[in-house]
Design a protein around this motif. Sequence first.
Motif, mmCIF file in Angstrom:
data_model
loop_
_atom_site.group_PDB
_atom_site.id
_atom_site.type_symbol
_atom_site.label_atom_id
_atom_site.label_comp_id
_atom_site.label_asym_id
_atom_site.label_seq_id
_atom_site.Cartn_x
_atom_site.Cartn_y
_atom_site.Cartn_z
ATOM 1 N N ALA A 27 -77.138 -42.972 -74.630
ATOM 2 C CA ALA A 27 -77.139 -44.420 -74.851
ATOM 3 C C ALA A 27 -77.032 -44.770 -76.328
ATOM 4 O O ALA A 27 -76.474 -45.818 -76.690
ATOM 5 N N ASP A 28 -77.563 -43.902 -77.196
ATOM 6 C CA ASP A 28 -77.462 -44.135 -78.638
ATOM 7 C C ASP A 28 -76.021 -44.060 -79.127
ATOM 8 O O ASP A 28 -75.670 -44.660 -80.153
ATOM 9 N N LYS A 29 -75.189 -43.343 -78.383
ATOM 10 C CA LYS A 29 -73.803 -43.135 -78.809
ATOM 11 C C LYS A 29 -72.804 -43.931 -77.983
ATOM 12 O O LYS A 29 -71.665 -44.134 -78.423
ATOM 13 N N ASN A 30 -73.196 -44.363 -76.804
ATOM 14 C CA ASN A 30 -72.254 -44.973 -75.878
ATOM 15 C C ASN A 30 -72.795 -46.319 -75.407
ATOM 16 O O ASN A 30 -73.796 -46.380 -74.697
ATOM 17 N N LYS A 31 -72.124 -47.399 -75.788
ATOM 18 C CA LYS A 31 -72.581 -48.749 -75.457
ATOM 19 C C LYS A 31 -72.616 -48.979 -73.951
ATOM 20 O O LYS A 31 -73.521 -49.654 -73.437
ATOM 21 N N GLU A 32 -71.672 -48.410 -73.227
ATOM 22 C CA GLU A 32 -71.635 -48.602 -71.781
ATOM 23 C C GLU A 32 -72.861 -47.998 -71.112
ATOM 24 O O GLU A 32 -73.413 -48.577 -70.172
ATOM 25 N N ILE A 33 -73.296 -46.853 -71.592
ATOM 26 C CA ILE A 33 -74.485 -46.215 -71.020
ATOM 27 C C ILE A 33 -75.727 -47.023 -71.367
ATOM 28 O O ILE A 33 -76.634 -47.171 -70.540
ATOM 29 N N GLU A 34 -75.766 -47.564 -72.574
ATOM 30 C CA GLU A 34 -76.893 -48.418 -72.973
ATOM 31 C C GLU A 34 -76.994 -49.632 -72.049
ATOM 32 O O GLU A 34 -78.086 -49.990 -71.586
ATOM 33 N N VAL A 35 -75.839 -50.263 -71.771
ATOM 34 C CA VAL A 35 -75.832 -51.433 -70.885
ATOM 35 C C VAL A 35 -76.229 -51.025 -69.466
ATOM 36 O O VAL A 35 -76.997 -51.730 -68.797
ATOM 37 N N LEU A 36 -75.729 -49.885 -68.991
ATOM 38 C CA LEU A 36 -76.092 -49.402 -67.658
ATOM 39 C C LEU A 36 -77.599 -49.202 -67.543
ATOM 40 O O LEU A 36 -78.217 -49.629 -66.552
ATOM 41 N N PHE A 37 -78.193 -48.570 -68.530
ATOM 42 C CA PHE A 37 -79.640 -48.336 -68.530
ATOM 43 C C PHE A 37 -80.383 -49.664 -68.457
ATOM 44 O O PHE A 37 -81.320 -49.828 -67.670
ATOM 45 N N ARG A 38 -79.943 -50.630 -69.254
ATOM 46 C CA ARG A 38 -80.602 -51.935 -69.248
ATOM 47 C C ARG A 38 -80.462 -52.613 -67.892
ATOM 48 O O ARG A 38 -81.426 -53.196 -67.376
ATOM 49 N N LYS A 39 -79.283 -52.543 -67.301
ATOM 50 C CA LYS A 39 -79.055 -53.183 -65.999
ATOM 51 C C LYS A 39 -79.918 -52.545 -64.909
ATOM 52 O O LYS A 39 -80.465 -53.238 -64.039
ATOM 53 N N ILE A 40 -80.056 -51.231 -64.929
ATOM 54 C CA ILE A 40 -80.897 -50.548 -63.936
ATOM 55 C C ILE A 40 -82.352 -50.964 -64.110
ATOM 56 O O ILE A 40 -83.056 -51.246 -63.133
ATOM 57 N N MET A 41 -82.820 -51.020 -65.361
ATOM 58 C CA MET A 41 -84.192 -51.433 -65.605
ATOM 59 C C MET A 41 -84.421 -52.886 -65.194
ATOM 60 O O MET A 41 -85.464 -53.227 -64.608
#
Length: 211
Positions: free
Chosen positions: A117-131
């Motif tokens: 997530a620190d390197k990939n914005k899409e993964i950061e957004v995915l993590f936030r959406k799941i939470m």
Amino acid sequence: MENKRDVAREIARIYSRMSPSGIEALSEILVPFRYAKGDVVLPEGETCRHMYFVEHGMVRQYYYKGGRDVTEHFSYEGRIVVCIESFLKQEPSRLIVEALENSRLYGIPYDALHELADKNKEIEVLFRKIMEHALISSQVYADSQRFENATERYLRLLNTKPEILLRAPMVHVASYLQMSPETLSRVRAAHLEEAKRERNGEPSEGSQAQA
């Protein structure tokens, strides 16, 4: 689903759209797990090091209170199961996760997720959406317990998550709805009788009382 890329694509479809490169990045950190019915996925006192996507099967989260187990959450195909406090703090969990059916889960590891997530914005957004989804679901459940009566809680479950009523043991469903198995049985019987009256064009008990 035959491989981790298919699972990553399904996670993205449900929670947050991602590009092919984002899906590929997610697939690379997924860890497959298989559990037989009755297996413990996460014991009490162990740290939740993965959030799990249920590819097949059903699991439940529960805890012990007053000598009995209390079901807090069910997850089945297409849903995430995670002990949020333990996962976010990386501290021992007071919740237990067990498989109610033979299940295939895909774990998203805490360390790999945060590094990616620190390197990939899409993964950061995915993590936030799941939470966000998990927290909203938890709030809806808590509000249901606070403000709805037994019949309303049962009907909410019937209308929003009928799979639970079809597949989970009724003793766990009753615990989840915070009622005794006997109360659940009465509520279900009353609902079935009401539905039968409606199918036959008969007035409901409520209508008769008003008349």
